[in-house]
Scaffold this motif. Structure first.
Motif, short mmCIF file in Angstrom:
data_model
loop_
_atom_site.label_atom_id
_atom_site.label_comp_id
_atom_site.label_asym_id
_atom_site.label_seq_id
_atom_site.Cartn_x
_atom_site.Cartn_y
_atom_site.Cartn_z
N ALA A 1 4.25 1.51 7.65
CA ALA A 1 2.88 2.08 8.42
C ALA A 1 3.37 3.94 8.98
O ALA A 1 5.52 3.65 8.68
CB ALA A 1 3.05 1.08 9.93
N SER A 2 2.76 4.38 9.05
CA SER A 2 2.18 6.02 9.70
C SER A 2 2.65 6.29 11.32
O SER A 2 2.61 6.75 12.15
CB SER A 2 1.84 7.14 9.01
OG SER A 2 1.88 7.35 7.76
N ILE B 1 1.07 -1.42 0.23
CA ILE B 1 -0.37 0.14 -0.22
C ILE B 1 0.74 0.91 -0.36
O ILE B 1 0.40 1.72 -0.72
CB ILE B 1 -1.13 0.20 1.24
CG1 ILE B 1 -1.92 -1.28 0.48
CG2 ILE B 1 -1.36 1.22 1.51
CD1 ILE B 1 -2.85 -1.37 2.42
N THR B 2 1.87 1.80 1.26
CA THR B 2 2.59 2.83 0.90
C THR B 2 3.22 2.76 -0.28
O THR B 2 3.76 3.31 -0.62
CB THR B 2 3.11 2.39 2.20
OG1 THR B 2 4.32 1.62 2.48
CG2 THR B 2 2.46 2.73 3.57
N ALA B 3 4.59 1.78 -0.45
CA ALA B 3 5.08 1.81 -2.01
C ALA B 3 4.02 1.81 -3.32
O ALA B 3 5.30 2.77 -4.08
CB ALA B 3 5.20 -0.40 -2.67
N GLU B 4 2.57 2.22 -3.36
CA GLU B 4 1.85 2.71 -4.60
C GLU B 4 1.69 4.15 -3.95
O GLU B 4 0.35 4.53 -4.65
CB GLU B 4 1.14 1.25 -4.87
CG GLU B 4 1.73 0.17 -5.54
CD GLU B 4 0.27 -0.85 -5.69
OE1 GLU B 4 -0.16 0.20 -6.38
OE2 GLU B 4 0.32 -1.79 -5.93
N ALA B 5 2.08 4.75 -2.77
CA ALA B 5 0.84 5.76 -2.33
C ALA B 5 -0.46 5.40 -2.76
O ALA B 5 -0.74 6.49 -2.81
CB ALA B 5 1.81 6.73 -3.28
N LEU B 6 -0.96 4.71 -1.57
CA LEU B 6 -2.60 4.54 -1.60
C LEU B 6 -2.89 5.59 -1.04
O LEU B 6 -4.33 5.07 -0.82
CB LEU B 6 -2.43 2.95 -2.09
CG LEU B 6 -2.29 2.00 -3.07
CD1 LEU B 6 -2.76 0.98 -3.41
CD2 LEU B 6 -2.58 2.73 -4.44
N SER B 7 -2.31 4.91 0.71
CA SER B 7 -3.12 5.35 1.77
C SER B 7 -2.12 5.07 2.78
O SER B 7 -1.21 5.12 2.23
CB SER B 7 -3.85 4.35 1.73
OG SER B 7 -4.61 4.77 3.14
N LYS B 8 -2.28 6.62 3.86
CA LYS B 8 -1.22 6.19 4.84
C LYS B 8 -1.83 4.80 5.93
O LYS B 8 -3.27 3.91 5.21
CB LYS B 8 -1.66 7.57 6.47
CG LYS B 8 -0.83 8.66 5.74
CD LYS B 8 0.19 8.62 5.92
CE LYS B 8 0.84 10.00 4.93
NZ LYS B 8 2.08 10.19 4.91
N VAL B 9 -1.12 4.36 7.16
CA VAL B 9 -1.31 2.89 7.27
C VAL B 9 -0.74 2.89 8.82
O VAL B 9 -0.08 3.90 8.93
CB VAL B 9 -0.55 1.86 7.23
CG1 VAL B 9 -1.20 0.79 8.09
CG2 VAL B 9 -1.21 1.64 5.78
#
Length: 244
Positions: free
Chosen positions: A115-116, A87-95
């Motif tokens: 993860a943030s 998810i973060t590699a594709e900048a889809l969302s904050k986790v």
């Protein structure tokens, strides 16, 4: 629960008036339902869906683009760590990771995966809501009461000969640290110790805006996404030692 930054260190979600769109991910239906109900009653939060495993979460993120993913770690199939990495590699969302600390040895890996921040599953409902808001508006969320324990456990190697462990990060200092000024290095150490921008400003007798500028410079020069990654790097590089 505490946000280690007094101001956002990224441009994501800085409009505090916008409704944050949330995806809840957990392999237990009861947990998904409970978290969704707690978040859904808040006027500035909207639960747009839920997923039972990491693979489904990644697919839904690609399709729905939530602002925050509330992510369990231990799930069958694609677990929360791998899902976070994708998810973060594709900048889809904050986790935002959800974990049971005493049983979850994968938390540090999840933070390194992008993860943030993280929350404990037994956190108070208001901490969950505040945590989602903090991550959604660009802050890195670290729980002070468990962050130090996590870092001590997972950044201090345990030698097989039983002798005292060597300092965390010994011999792994990234060359990019040499790009920091003396003041920026000092600020990075204080960030790694869990101080907020306001606390750093008070300690260094400077303005919060100055601290924020130094933090932003550190993140830029070290190619880091947020304060969570800064904390990890500082401990791994030996700038700060567990227990200091």
């Amino acid at each position: 629960m505490s946000d280690t930054g007094a101001g956002p260190d990224s441009a994501v979600g800085e409009d505090s008036t916008a409704v944050l769109r949330i995806l809840v991910v957990d392999d237990q239906a009861l947990m998904r339902s409970g978290f969704s109900m707690m978040l859904g009653v808040e006027p500035d939060l909207e639960v747009i869906g839920d997923a039972a495993d990491g693979a489904e979460a990644v697919e839904m993120c690609r399709r729905l683009r939530p602002d925050v993913v509330l992510m369990d770690v231990q799930m069958p199939g694609t677990d929360g760590i791998e899902a976070t990495r994708l998810i973060t590699a594709e900048a889809l969302s904050k986790v935002l990771i959800l974990t049971t600390f005493d049983r979850d040895d994968y938390l540090f890996d999840a933070l390194r995966a992008g993860a943030s921040g993280f929350l404990l599953k037994n956190s108070d409902p208001e901490d969950l809501v505040d945590g989602v808001r903090a991550v959604g508006h660009g802050h890195a969320l670290l729980a002070p009461e468990v962050t130090r324990r996590v870092i001590e456990r997972l950044t201090t190697p345990v030698p097989s000969d039983g002798r005292a462990p060597s300092p965390a990060g010994a011999g792994s200092r990234p060359p990019s640290l040499d790009l920091l000024t003396a003041r920026e290095t000092e600020v990075l150490r204080l960030v790694a110790r869990g101080l907020s921008n306001a606390e750093i400003a008070q300690k260094l007798v400077v303005g919060e805006a100055t601290v924020k500028t130094h933090v932003s410079a550190c993140l830029s020069k070290l190619h880091l996404r947020d304060r969570v990654q800064a904390v990890v790097l500082a401990y791994e590089a030996g700038l700060v030692q567990p227990g200091e």
